[in-house]
Design a protein around this motif. Structure first.
Motif: not given
Lengths: 272, 159
Positions: B8-10, B15-16, B145-148, B153-155
């Motif tokens: 999730a962090a990756a 995204g950032f 936003q997509l990154g977050i 979603a991954m998490f």
């Protein structure tokens, strides 16, 4: 001036020294051509128009556009003396394209005037000869010798070829008693020297314009000796152009030079 | 759980990172536009080329200042060699780099009018690039936003 750094590698064979060249010419499609003391020399590799433009930029420290106006008026003085002239396509406000370069480099021959100085010492003298015959070289040595003899000499060095002043100091030896006005209009520089610096001898290169002839005639009337050079072959050829200076009270001696050689070859010394 | 957190962090980081790069690119485009216009303005002042480049750089110590230094260090360099020796800006697209590379030899021209023409042309092209890029103004926020969202979603999926 290291020409190996100015023209592309190959245009100048390794070890070929052009530091003594008096003139270097660059033309598109032709190899570099130089006038050396021993005669003309031509390279082998033809130069491209871009090579010539790059050389012009290098010679002017990339200030070609900034100095275009000067160039269109005839030449750009180069650091350390000498001048760069160019041919190319002229626009309304200057040269739009450069196709050929001619770099004239001053050089010193300290004893150039050794032979003729005793005859012309303290006399108003005109040095006449074709281009490349060493008029400026002879004039410089005459200026130096007059200075060494105690004369105060004022020099109007419009093209920077006599003294090649840089950073306020002459790069070529013009003697210990020489005041130089570099650049600027010749007549204006001569008048400035005459009014402000009280020269006993006034010297300038390549006279011919009406304004400077007027100032030189005035200097002669004030008792100042003048040393000048002019393009030309003899007294008859010079008279129409320099009439006010060739009569009584004008030049006392004319030195005639010939050919292209080093040192300047004096073919005649005439009384006026 | 830890793996899911890392993924999730990756995802959020990507995204950032993308948002950051897009913002940097927009800033770079604006800086080049300003530099080209400064140089076009200064071209009429008949400055030597290194001074013209420094006028464009305006004391930022950027690529134009480096180009000016290179010219002074190697005065006999030709335009092609000079362009090749300049550091490549990775954030610029191919057509943007090409516009700069086409403009720079124009600065070699012997007449200030031609220099100005080359700079005006490049500044015009650059205005187009900026206009296109202006349409993507919302992208950095979108990438963030997509990154977050992707990370969240991954998490959820991995848990």
């Amino acid at each position: 001036m290291d020409w190996h750094l100015i023209v592309p590698a190959g245009a100048l064979p390794a070890g070929k020294d052009l530091s003594r060249a008096r003139e270097v010419r660059l033309r598109p499609g032709q190899p570099i051509e130089a006038l050396l003391p021993e005669g003309r020399w031509r390279g082998k590799m033809p130069l491209s128009p871009q090579d010539i433009l790059n050389a012009a930029q290098a010679l002017t420290n990339h200030g070609l556009a900034a100095r275009n106006r000067e160039l269109a008026q005839g030449y750009v003085p180069l650091p350390g003396g000498g001048r760069m002239g160019a041919a190319g396509r002229m626009g309304e406000n200057g040269l739009l394209e450069i196709t050929s370069l001619c770099v004239r480099l001053p050089h010193e021959i300290r004893d150039a005037a050794a032979e003729c100085y005793p005859v012309v010492r303290g006399k108003s003298t005109l040095i006449a000869g074709p281009p490349g015959s060493g008029k400026t070289t002879l004039l410089r040595d005459l200026i130096r010798r007059h200075g060494l003899d105690g004369y105060q000499v004022g020099v109007a060095d419009e093209r920077g070829e006599i003294a090649a002043c840089q950073g306020g100091r002459p790069q070529l030896d013009v003697g210990p008693r020489c005041d130089v006005v570099t650049g600027g209009d010749k007549a204006q520089s001569l008048m400035m020297l005459l009014r402000a610096l009280a020269p006993q001898v006034l010297a300038t290169d390549e006279i011919g314009g009406g304004a400077e002839i007027g100032v030189l005639a005035q200097a002669l009337r004030w008792g100042v000796r003048i040393l000048c050079t002019v393009h030309g072959g003899g007294k008859a050829d010079l008279r129409p152009r320099l009439n006010p200076l060739l009569g009584p009270g004008g030049f006392e001696k004319i030195i005639l030079l010939r050919g292209v050689g080093e040192p300047p070859q004096v073919v005649g010394r005439e009384d006026v | 759980m830890i793996g899911a957190l890392l993924c999730a962090a990756a995802c959020a980081g990507a995204g950032f990172y993308a948002a950051e790069r897009t913002q940097e690119r927009m800033k770079l485009l604006s800086e080049w536009q300003a530099a080209l216009e400064r140089m076009a303005g200064a071209a009429g002042q008949e400055l030597p080329l290194p001074d013209l480049l420094r006028a464009g750089d305006a004391g930022r110590g950027g690529p134009l200042a480096q180009a000016a230094a290179l010219l002074q260090f190697r005065p006999t360099i030709g335009p092609e060699e000079w362009i090749n020796a300049l550091p490549k800006e990775k954030l610029l697209r191919k057509e943007e780099r090409q516009a700069l590379e086409e403009c720079l030899p124009g600065l070699w021209a012997p007449h200030p009018v031609w220099q100005k023409r080359a700079l005006d042309r490049a500044a015009g092209q650059w205005r187009e690039f900026l206009r296109e890029n202006g349409r993507q103004r919302g992208r950095p926020r979108l990438y963030r936003q997509l990154g977050i969202l992707g990370g969240a979603a991954m998490f959820i999926l991995l848990c």
